[in-house]
Structures are given as C-alpha cells and as structure tokens.
Design a protein around this motif. Structure first.
Motif, PDB file in Angstrom:
ATOM      1  N   LEU A 236       0.861  -1.183   0.000  1.00 28.13           N
ATOM      2  CA  LEU A 236       0.000   0.000   0.000  1.00 28.13           C
ATOM      3  C   LEU A 236       0.897   1.233   0.000  1.00 28.13           C
ATOM      4  CD1 LEU A 236      -2.791   1.412   0.343  1.00 28.13           C
ATOM      5  CD2 LEU A 236      -2.343   1.388   2.809  1.00 28.13           C
ATOM      6  N   VAL A 237       0.699   2.112  -0.980  1.00 27.33           N
ATOM      7  CA  VAL A 237       1.428   3.377  -1.037  1.00 27.33           C
ATOM      8  C   VAL A 237       0.476   4.486  -0.604  1.00 27.33           C
ATOM      9  CG1 VAL A 237       2.694   5.013  -2.482  1.00 27.33           C
ATOM     10  CG2 VAL A 237       2.924   2.555  -2.889  1.00 27.33           C
TER      11      VAL A 237
ATOM     12  N   VAL B 213       7.304   1.579   5.912  1.00 27.50           N
ATOM     13  CA  VAL B 213       8.362   2.486   5.466  1.00 27.50           C
ATOM     14  C   VAL B 213       7.866   3.917   5.647  1.00 27.50           C
ATOM     15  CG1 VAL B 213       9.803   3.250   3.541  1.00 27.50           C
ATOM     16  CG2 VAL B 213       9.264   0.816   3.807  1.00 27.50           C
ATOM     17  N   PHE B 214       8.637   4.714   6.366  1.00 29.84           N
ATOM     18  CA  PHE B 214       8.252   6.096   6.651  1.00 29.84           C
ATOM     19  C   PHE B 214       9.324   7.055   6.136  1.00 29.84           C
ATOM     20  CE2 PHE B 214       8.597   9.687   9.784  1.00 29.84           C
ATOM     21  CZ  PHE B 214       7.439  10.354   9.390  1.00 29.84           C
TER      22      PHE B 214
ATOM     23  N   VAL C 215       3.374  -1.257   4.063  1.00 30.11           N
ATOM     24  CA  VAL C 215       2.894   0.115   3.873  1.00 30.11           C
ATOM     25  C   VAL C 215       4.095   1.013   3.611  1.00 30.11           C
ATOM     26  CG1 VAL C 215       1.823   2.112   4.987  1.00 30.11           C
ATOM     27  CG2 VAL C 215       0.837  -0.171   5.304  1.00 30.11           C
ATOM     28  N   ILE C 216       4.007   1.798   2.534  1.00 29.06           N
ATOM     29  CA  ILE C 216       5.025   2.809   2.239  1.00 29.06           C
ATOM     30  C   ILE C 216       4.348   4.165   2.339  1.00 29.06           C
ATOM     31  CG2 ILE C 216       6.692   3.688   0.563  1.00 29.06           C
ATOM     32  CD1 ILE C 216       6.892   0.932  -0.623  1.00 29.06           C
TER      33      ILE C 216
ATOM     34  N   VAL D  22       7.287   5.976  -6.472  1.00 26.69           N
ATOM     35  CA  VAL D  22       7.336   4.716  -5.732  1.00 26.69           C
ATOM     36  C   VAL D  22       6.355   3.718  -6.338  1.00 26.69           C
ATOM     37  CG1 VAL D  22       6.858   3.630  -3.502  1.00 26.69           C
ATOM     38  CG2 VAL D  22       8.127   5.782  -3.590  1.00 26.69           C
ATOM     39  N   VAL D  23       5.164   4.189  -6.686  1.00 25.45           N
ATOM     40  CA  VAL D  23       4.164   3.316  -7.324  1.00 25.45           C
ATOM     41  C   VAL D  23       4.712   2.762  -8.636  1.00 25.45           C
ATOM     42  CG1 VAL D  23       1.892   3.266  -8.447  1.00 25.45           C
ATOM     43  CG2 VAL D  23       2.183   4.445  -6.255  1.00 25.45           C
TER      44      VAL D  23
END
Length: 368
Positions: free
Chosen positions: A110-111, A211-212, A175-176, A122-123
């Motif tokens: 999930l972006v 990822v943050f 999750v990004i 990123v996508v």
C-alpha cells in the motif's frame, strides 16, 4: 544518478520520551473522549469489513479485535507507553487471528500519498518490479486515472479520517508512507494525527513492514513544527513495535523545476536567500529505486537511512545552472536571511497566519 546512502543507528527512544521532548504533542493531543470515539469507529469498520471477507466463522475473533480497539483509550486513563504496548499486542493478536485463514502475499504493497511527487514514483517503480500495488488517495474531483493506467489499484481513504483506514489495509503486507499535508492544511492534521492513526491501524491489522519518509537532521530543529513532528513520528513508529524502515530525505530535484527552472525560462522573478547553505537534492526516481532495494533487505529493519544526492547545491548555484541551461539571465530577488527570520516572528503574532509561519520556519531551516 548516483546517490549516497548513510546508515544511521536504530531508533530506541520511547513514546514517553517523545512526549516529554515534544511540547507540540502535549498542546495538540486529542481528548480521551475523541480518541475513544475514533477507536470505536475503527473497530466497527473493521468488524463489518472482515466479516464480509471471511464470513461468520471469524466473528469471535472480530469480537476480540473490536474489544481491543475499544480498550485502546478510556476517558479516565491517560495513555502511557506501557498501555500502548499492551494494547498494541492485543490488537495485533486479534487482527492476526481474524485474518489467519487468508495468507497475505509479501508482494502486496500500500502506497500512501500515491499522487504526490515521490509517491507516484514509488508506485511506478514497485509496479515495474512486479509488486501488487494499492494506492491510498483522498476522494478528489479529478480521479487518479494515471495510477490505474499503470496497473495499480486505487482506493479512497483519508489520514484525517481514521475510520477509513482499516478497510484499505486488509490484505496488505507492506505500507510505504509518502503522504504529507496540503499547503492549506495545518501541518499537524496529516503529518501527526494522520500518521499516528495510520501506525496504530497498521499495527492492529498485522502489517509486516512499514516504510516512513522523514527529513534529514529533523531531530536538530525542534523549533520547526514539521521537523519536530517528523522526529516525534520516528520515535512513535519505533515504539509501536512494527517492523519498519525510516528513510530521511534532503530535498527533491523535481521541486527545483517549478521553483527555479520554469520562472527563468518564462522571464519571471525567482526568489532565493543569501545563505550559503547546501542541499543535496535527489531525483525522486532514484529515491523510489533505493526504497525498493531497502524493502528487500532485512538488515535495514528498525533502522534509519539517509538518502542524498551526489552533490550539495546552494541557491545561487541552482539559479546559475538554470541560467546557463536556459541561455538567459534570471530576474533574481534575494531575501536576506534576517528578513526571513523577522517574517517568521511577525506571522506568529496572528493566529490565522500560524501555518504560514510554520512553513517559513521550515524554509529557514532548509536554508540553514
């Protein structure tokens, strides 16, 4: 483009330490009644959602999940780091039990903030590498059709509305988080309240990796709201127990196009300061590539990385480069550094300009 990666030590600060060192969090904390209402709304949404996916056989697990959400915050008991750990464990156990019949693929991503300058790259990179990409976007008049055209799944959600998050996280492995608030919004709405809600939901739903994206040297500037929030979010994420990687960024090269290149080409004025600060701008495509590389490495779990370009530039050097490439001189307006500081102080005098002052403070640091 070559890039520099600097590996930092793992974050070890506690949530309590974050609250002590972050006055902003003390003044902006949501009341316990509001938090309880949010938790109950999330629990109800999660119960309805998961029962649709897995049927009545999982209702006992869903009941435990709902109970865990409701016990997250009570009106007469403040949240402490110990309570957070205890509830996080309950939420995670209940969520995993509820979803144990359906394995989650490690390629499911999930972006968050997928339409932004960094998020879209990123996508694109994740899709090119064969990941199943889901994009969280706010409801908007102009749909994000380009993400669908690339092959991503687009779902509506809003970090400022926690009840919309559990449905989006079902079936997600990683999750990004590329999201940030809009210029017209108070910084706290998305970058603190929204991120806390996302981290809590990710923990409850059993997300395997988080990822943050943060800001380089954010811990050195607690006087700047956005950087203080980033630093506190790093510590909050570390305390959550989620497997995570924090990526600190210096600046986007794409931002220079609208700020300097286009105005120079169109003969418009460009703004800069007389500060000698250098920023190692980086192409967001390179950031996306390195992010996907970090995602596959277990040795960066629960650690912080800093991504930076191969060269650091001053404002004057950026303007000179644009002039050379455009073949014409720029109309440069230099704002003395002292004036920028005075403007920041002045705008603090008016409540309706607080957000402008926050962003001026961030600009000041980026030139510091």
């Amino acid at each position: 483009m070559a890039s520099v990666i600097v590996l930092l030590a793992p974050a070890t600060a506690t949530l309590q330490a974050c609250r002590i060192s972050c006055p902003l969090l003390l003044t902006s904390a949501t009341s316990s009644h509001q938090q309880q209402h949010q938790c109950c709304s999330i629990a109800a949404t999660t119960s309805s959602l998961v029962s649709c996916f897995w049927g009545s056989r999982k209702l006992s697990s869903i009941a435990r999940l709902s109970h865990a959400f409701r016990s997250c915050v009570t009106p007469d008991r403040p949240v402490s780091s110990g309570v957070l750990k205890s509830n996080a464990q309950q939420l995670s156990t209940a969520a995993v039990a509820a979803m144990s019949g359906t394995p989650v693929r490690s390629t499911s991503i999930l972006v968050v903030g997928a339409t932004g300058t960094l998020g879209r790259q990123v996508v694109r990179r994740a899709l090119d590498e064969g990941y199943d990409v889901r994009c969280l976007v706010r409801p908007r008049p102009a749909p994000a059709d380009f993400l669908r055209d690339w092959g991503a799944t687009v779902v509506n959600g809003d970090l400022s509305k926690p009840e919309t998050l559990p449905a989006v996280l079902v079936g997600v492995h990683t999750v990004i988080d590329c999201a940030t608030g809009r210029p017209e919004e108070p910084i706290r709405t998305v970058d603190w309240d929204g991120k806390v809600a996302l981290i809590q939901c990710a923990k409850a739903m059993g997300i395997q990796k988080f990822v943050f994206f943060s800001i380089h040297n954010c811990e050195k500037h607690p006087e700047v709201p956005l950087m203080e929030i980033k630093w506190c979010t790093e510590k909050y994420l570390a305390e959550s127990g989620l497997k995570h990687t924090i990526i600190r960024l210096c600046g986007f090269m794409q931002g220079l196009i609208g700020q300097y290149a286009v105005p120079v080409l169109e003969g418009k004025a460009v703004w800069g300061t007389d500060a000698p600060t250098r920023i190692a701008y980086m192409d967001t495509q390179d950031i996306a590539r390195l992010t996907m590389m970090a995602l596959r490495r277990k040795d960066v779990e629960r650690k912080s990385l800093t991504f930076a370009g191969p060269r650091a530039w001053t404002t004057q050097e950026v303007i000179s480069l644009c002039e050379r490439l455009a073949g014409q001189d720029a109309k440069v307006t230099i704002v003395p550094f002292g004036v920028l500081k005075f403007t920041r102080v002045l705008t603090r005098l008016f409540e309706w300009t607080n957000n402008a002052a926050d962003r001026l403070a961030f600009s000041e640091v980026m030139e510091d």
